[in-house]
Enzyme design. Structure first.
Site: not given
Length: 252
Positions: A62-63, A89, A157, A161
């Site tokens: 789990d990043v 990613n 989102y 980004k």
């Protein structure tokens, strides 16, 4: 070319773009560490590999958990002794919704996965790449066209980004003295499970709903492989790979 087998680590490797890139790097002879939340999905990626030239390792991670990320990179170093390429990613989105209706929990989930996770992974990669011999390596961030042009009703989102672009630039600058290169690939409408609904119909800036063209995810894998294969004296700072006829130039 180095006289050792290069080692790559990919997050979000259990499906979609991460899986395609993992298979491409294995096929090119890299030793590859596949990270993702689900062991079964990582095992499916490994089962699809036809290569016999390289070694692979699947580590459920789990990043968003710094301790789990530290363990991921420690296992990578113990197994392969170094790291040459990190592909940040892993990412998530939430259903499209009005900005004022986004919940705290939704915001935190997207920010933690899409921005904090890549930062934690970048920190650990930086530390390893600084101390290894030969020193240095390459970090590739999955940005998205949303790093430049938002879709309607996508504030969490889009914000993350845009943040990835800042992380890419800072990593590229701070990594120079350690021979660490960092670049970003911005992807538009790759035909993954997450994006297939775009091909059926996506909300446009004028409020209409129209299907959008998609491209094969193999085009993305080939682009990342190109970036990974560059000598460290060269870097792709930003690359946009998109379905040719999708609305991006003139999206709004």
């Amino acid at each position: 070319m180095p006289n050792f087998t290069k080692v790559a680590l990919i997050t979000g490797a259990g499906s979609g773009i991460g899986r395609a890139v993992g298979l491409a790097l294995l096929g090119a002879g890299y030793n590859v560490v596949l990270a993702g939340r689900r062991q079964e999905a990582l095992d499916e990626t490994l089962a699809l590999s036809k290569t016999s030239k390289a070694s692979s390792l699947a580590i459920p991670t789990d990043v968003t958990d710094p301790a789990a990320v530290r363990d991921l990179f420690a296992q990578t170093e113990r197994t392969f002794g170094r790291l040459d390429v990190l592909f940040n990613n892993a990412g998530v989105g939430i259903p499209a919704g009005e900005l004022d209706e986004v919940t705290y929990e939704q915001w935190q989930r997207v920010v933690q996965t899409n921005l904090s996770g890549p930062f934690f992974c970048t920190q650990e990669a930086f530390r390893l790449m600084k101390r290894q011999t030969p020193q240095g390596g390459r970090i590739i961030n999955n940005g998205s066209i949303s790093a430049y042009a938002p879709r309607p009703n996508s504030a969490p989102y889009t914000a993350t980004k845009h943040g990835i672009t800042g992380l890419t630039k800072s990593t590229s600058l701070d990594g120079r003295k350690y021979n660490i290169a960092c670049g970003q690939i911005d992807i538009g409408n790759a035909a993954t499970e997450m994006a297939l609904k775009i091909g059926e119909g996506a909300v446009q800036a004028d409020g209409s709903v129209r299907p959008e063209p998609l491209m094969n995810v193999s085009a993305v894998a080939e682009a990342v492989l190109y970036m990974a294969n560059l000598p460290l004296e060269a870097n792709v700072q930003f690359m946009t790979v998109m379905a040719t006829k999708m609305p991006f130039v003139g999206r709004g």
